[in-house]
Design a protein around this motif. Structure first.
Motif, PDB file in Angstrom:
ATOM      1  N   LYS A  16       0.873  -1.193   0.138  1.00 16.74           N
ATOM      2  CA  LYS A  16      -0.004   0.054   0.060  1.00 16.74           C
ATOM      3  C   LYS A  16       0.795   1.161   0.090  1.00 16.74           C
ATOM      4  O   LYS A  16       1.747   1.236   0.790  1.00 16.74           O
ATOM      5  N   GLY A  17       0.582   2.274  -0.831  1.00 21.38           N
ATOM      6  CA  GLY A  17       1.505   3.278  -0.816  1.00 21.38           C
ATOM      7  C   GLY A  17       1.327   4.295  -2.231  1.00 21.38           C
ATOM      8  O   GLY A  17       0.593   3.943  -3.177  1.00 21.38           O
ATOM      9  N   HIS A  18       1.485   5.521  -1.865  1.00 20.48           N
ATOM     10  CA  HIS A  18       1.453   6.545  -2.977  1.00 20.48           C
ATOM     11  C   HIS A  18       2.656   7.574  -2.854  1.00 20.48           C
ATOM     12  O   HIS A  18       3.364   7.654  -1.812  1.00 20.48           O
ATOM     13  N   PHE A  19       2.851   8.375  -3.839  1.00 19.97           N
ATOM     14  CA  PHE A  19       3.771   9.449  -3.928  1.00 19.97           C
ATOM     15  C   PHE A  19       3.101  10.319  -4.745  1.00 19.97           C
ATOM     16  O   PHE A  19       3.039  10.495  -5.653  1.00 19.97           O
ATOM     17  N   GLY A  20       2.391  11.479  -3.840  1.00 24.85           N
ATOM     18  CA  GLY A  20       1.561  12.210  -4.345  1.00 24.85           C
ATOM     19  C   GLY A  20       0.421  11.598  -5.053  1.00 24.85           C
ATOM     20  O   GLY A  20      -0.394  10.997  -4.443  1.00 24.85           O
ATOM     21  N   ASP A  21       0.102  11.852  -6.525  1.00 25.93           N
ATOM     22  CA  ASP A  21      -1.119  11.047  -7.190  1.00 25.93           C
ATOM     23  C   ASP A  21      -0.897   9.890  -7.691  1.00 25.93           C
ATOM     24  O   ASP A  21      -1.378   9.111  -8.079  1.00 25.93           O
ATOM     25  N   VAL A  22       0.532   9.388  -7.398  1.00 23.08           N
ATOM     26  CA  VAL A  22       1.095   8.192  -8.026  1.00 23.08           C
ATOM     27  C   VAL A  22       0.981   6.953  -7.109  1.00 23.08           C
ATOM     28  O   VAL A  22       1.543   6.918  -5.797  1.00 23.08           O
ATOM     29  N   ASP A  23       0.175   6.138  -7.519  1.00 22.98           N
ATOM     30  CA  ASP A  23      -0.124   4.824  -6.866  1.00 22.98           C
ATOM     31  C   ASP A  23       1.010   3.893  -7.000  1.00 22.98           C
ATOM     32  O   ASP A  23       1.670   3.414  -7.986  1.00 22.98           O
ATOM     33  N   LEU A  24       1.623   3.614  -5.748  1.00 18.54           N
ATOM     34  CA  LEU A  24       2.615   2.676  -5.470  1.00 18.54           C
ATOM     35  C   LEU A  24       2.522   1.083  -5.272  1.00 18.54           C
ATOM     36  O   LEU A  24       3.578   0.167  -5.076  1.00 18.54           O
ATOM     37  N   LYS A  25       1.337   0.884  -4.932  1.00 14.54           N
ATOM     38  CA  LYS A  25       0.743  -0.571  -4.666  1.00 14.54           C
ATOM     39  C   LYS A  25       1.562  -1.580  -5.551  1.00 14.54           C
ATOM     40  O   LYS A  25       1.217  -1.355  -6.725  1.00 14.54           O
TER      41      LYS A  25
END
Length: 211
Positions: free
Chosen positions: A45-54
């Motif tokens: 589960k994760g994000h950087f700003g609007d970028v989904d990192l899942k």
């Protein structure tokens, strides 16, 4: 100072050249005088700003000629090529300690203490880990292989379970400790055998560990 809103969580495994107690966790000098190792993270589960990192995966190799706080180290990030360009940029910035409060995460500290940052590599990362069982298997392309298992006391008696609890830690709050071995031939070379292995469920954001 305002930072990009980011958050990552997921199982993490690492191996360094120190003894099972990892002196860095107790503000002591490295077991053999120097510090070198790696860590790997699968983001569930994760994000950087609007970028989904899942679903993304990344690893970090590091080495210092002495204790980490003395600097003069080197580091290299490896990102699974399944990540998009935006995800790659986000992971690289997170693992380089960017968009993070000063000294809030071990990634920030690692970057501050490194004179050399090798080019980021893109290699397939296969990572399996059982945190409570203290087992792990990692294959990063053709540049890194690592395994982890429980500690077994030399006098017999089966598996030995021990954890390190750091309420004010910048890398983890509680980590399972075990035995690990790693070889790597990337920008940083590793040949670790039966040394400190560390498992934990990582939760990080710009301000450090998220409780």
């Amino acid at each position: 100072m305002a930072f990009t809103d980011w958050y990552v969580e997921g199982p993490s495994f690492g191996n360094c050249n120190c003894g099972y107690s990892c002196p860095c966790q107790f503000e002591e000098r490295p077991t053999h005088g120097d510090c070198r190792g790696f860590e790997v993270l699968e983001i569930t589960k994760g994000h950087f700003g609007d970028v989904d990192l899942k679903g993304t995966k990344a690893a970090l190799l590091y080495a210092w000629p002495g204790a980490i706080f003395e600097g003069k180290g080197e580091m290299q990030v490896i990102i699974d090529p399944g990540a998009s360009d935006a995800q790659r940029d986000s992971l690289r910035r997170i693992f380089h300690g960017e968009e993070t409060e000063e000294e809030a995460t071990h990634w920030w500290v690692f970057r501050a203490m490194c004179d050399k940052v090798h080019d980021t590599l893109y290699q397939p990362i296969n990572f399996e880990a059982d945190i409570e069982g203290r087992t792990a298997k990692v294959q990063v392309g053709d540049v890194l292989t690592s395994t982890g298992r429980p500690i077994k006391a030399p006098h017999g008696g089966g598996e030995h379970r021990v954890r390190i609890d750091i309420p004010g830690g910048i890398e983890f709050s509680i980590a399972e400790i075990g035995n690990a071995s790693t070889t790597a031939n990337a920008g940083i070379k590793l040949n670790l055998k039966d040394s400190f292995g560390q498992w934990h469920f990582l939760k990080h954001g710009p301000g450090g560990i998220v409780h």
